[in-house]
Enzyme design. Sequence first.
Site, PDB file in Angstrom:
ATOM      1  N   ASP A 120      10.376  24.435  14.018  1.00 20.33           N
ATOM      2  CA  ASP A 120       9.221  25.597  14.006  1.00 20.33           C
ATOM      3  C   ASP A 120       8.091  25.569  14.290  1.00 20.33           C
ATOM      4  O   ASP A 120       6.951  25.438  14.041  1.00 20.33           O
ATOM      5  CB  ASP A 120       9.287  26.755  12.238  1.00 20.33           C
ATOM      6  CG  ASP A 120       8.948  28.346  13.113  1.00 20.33           C
ATOM      7  OD1 ASP A 120       9.629  28.704  13.446  1.00 20.33           O
ATOM      8  OD2 ASP A 120       8.544  28.718  11.687  1.00 20.33           O
ATOM      9  N   ASP A 129       8.822  18.040  28.018  1.00 20.47           N
ATOM     10  CA  ASP A 129       7.779  16.916  26.904  1.00 20.47           C
ATOM     11  C   ASP A 129       8.633  15.448  26.309  1.00 20.47           C
ATOM     12  O   ASP A 129       8.670  14.014  25.724  1.00 20.47           O
ATOM     13  CB  ASP A 129       7.518  17.458  25.660  1.00 20.47           C
ATOM     14  CG  ASP A 129       6.341  18.088  26.359  1.00 20.47           C
ATOM     15  OD1 ASP A 129       5.288  17.620  27.195  1.00 20.47           O
ATOM     16  OD2 ASP A 129       6.092  19.328  25.248  1.00 20.47           O
ATOM     17  N   SER A 143       5.730  22.065  12.719  1.00 22.15           N
ATOM     18  CA  SER A 143       4.972  23.252  13.163  1.00 22.15           C
ATOM     19  C   SER A 143       3.624  22.527  13.573  1.00 22.15           C
ATOM     20  O   SER A 143       4.152  21.806  14.726  1.00 22.15           O
ATOM     21  CB  SER A 143       4.019  23.677  11.099  1.00 22.15           C
ATOM     22  OG  SER A 143       3.429  24.680  11.575  1.00 22.15           O
ATOM     23  N   HIS A 175       8.720  29.495   7.366  1.00 22.10           N
ATOM     24  CA  HIS A 175       8.738  28.445   7.719  1.00 22.10           C
ATOM     25  C   HIS A 175       8.548  26.938   7.530  1.00 22.10           C
ATOM     26  O   HIS A 175       9.394  26.182   8.574  1.00 22.10           O
ATOM     27  CB  HIS A 175       6.620  28.327   8.055  1.00 22.10           C
ATOM     28  CG  HIS A 175       5.906  27.799   8.864  1.00 22.10           C
ATOM     29  ND1 HIS A 175       6.589  27.042  10.228  1.00 22.10           N
ATOM     30  CD2 HIS A 175       5.394  26.301   9.041  1.00 22.10           C
ATOM     31  CE1 HIS A 175       5.225  26.662  10.777  1.00 22.10           C
ATOM     32  NE2 HIS A 175       5.021  26.096   9.847  1.00 22.10           N
ATOM     33  N   ARG A 231       0.667  22.463  24.787  1.00 24.45           N
ATOM     34  CA  ARG A 231       1.453  22.528  23.205  1.00 24.45           C
ATOM     35  C   ARG A 231       2.900  21.838  23.218  1.00 24.45           C
ATOM     36  O   ARG A 231       3.091  21.211  24.740  1.00 24.45           O
ATOM     37  CB  ARG A 231       2.128  24.222  22.911  1.00 24.45           C
ATOM     38  CG  ARG A 231       3.069  24.772  24.657  1.00 24.45           C
ATOM     39  CD  ARG A 231       3.376  26.539  23.524  1.00 24.45           C
ATOM     40  NE  ARG A 231       4.471  26.793  24.509  1.00 24.45           N
ATOM     41  CZ  ARG A 231       4.795  26.839  25.644  1.00 24.45           C
ATOM     42  NH1 ARG A 231       5.711  25.950  25.149  1.00 24.45           N
ATOM     43  NH2 ARG A 231       5.645  26.888  26.689  1.00 24.45           N
TER      44      ARG A 231
END
Length: 346
Positions: free
Chosen positions: A212, A231, A187, A277, A226
Amino acid sequence: MKVVIILAICALTAVAAVAIPEGKNVSGEDGWYIPQADGSLVWVSTEEGEQILADLEQQEEMQSRLLPVPVTFYLYTNSNPSKGVKITETVKSITDSDFDASNPTRFVIHGWTQSYTAGMNKDIRASWLARGKYNVIIVDWARARSVDYASSVAAVPKTGEKVASMINFLVDNFGMNLDETEVIGHSLGAHVAGYAGKNTKNGMLHAIVGLDPALPLFSYNKPNKRLNANDANYVESIQTNGGQLGFLKPIGKGAFYPNGGKTQPGCTLDLTGACSHARSTAYYAEAVARDDFPSMRCGDYEEAVADDCGTSYSGVKMGAITNAYMVNGDYYVPVRSSSPYGYGSS
């Protein structure tokens, strides 16, 4: 100041809806449904959400000069698999611990409202330590426990920088190998992992796994703010509540869509999406332990969401340790409604 921000968010809407209304606003496109501490969701438009976040980020920058973002690290190894040892960026702390730079290292980062004692951390570290000799470092970031979700979002960049600082310290002072280092985040923790990767020096992380990755207050068209596929050398996303609490569009170089990526079987009456989630963390722990999530290769993520990727397995398994060397694309993953969730060795 935090009370003012909370009231500002509440003032943007007259009703805090428990479930997302059918046919209404599209989260991630023209705004977001922001999760609240009581489990409800509040609609905020893109302009309103970005203004709230900008104000908080400015406040964050000023506060961080006086009070650093609190981040704590707990090391688990085969010598201490259930009781973590707090480590800091000092040679003595690491030397006195069981950290062994000759073993691969895994950082695990929790999401909003959680701590290092969260069940996902226990399950993931147990799965890795059962595989062999690893350093598993659980990251506890206190700002995740803010009652105000937006405040936690604003703390993500600085938290990621703190994780990167520990990674850089272990590389520089103890020879930790970035090619054997992975960061796993759920998350909001997935975006913390992204910022850790963005700030790693002297090379790139071997892999980041986003469980997720959180959608509210994050934009797909702003990848630098984000988790994104650049990355780390390899970024995998396991997307289980797409379009609600998590992203629906692919985040990783390898993007996996269990049950189509929106809702998960066995999550009945999952109005806010919390069950679906969280299921990403259970899937990942099982994938590390059992390597039992075969997938179908899709032409794009929309085919994955529609379960329109054929019936032939691709030879790629979600969460597999070898994915960093062979995976690129979007994958549909069939899952069961109860554990074990994977379909085995197909």
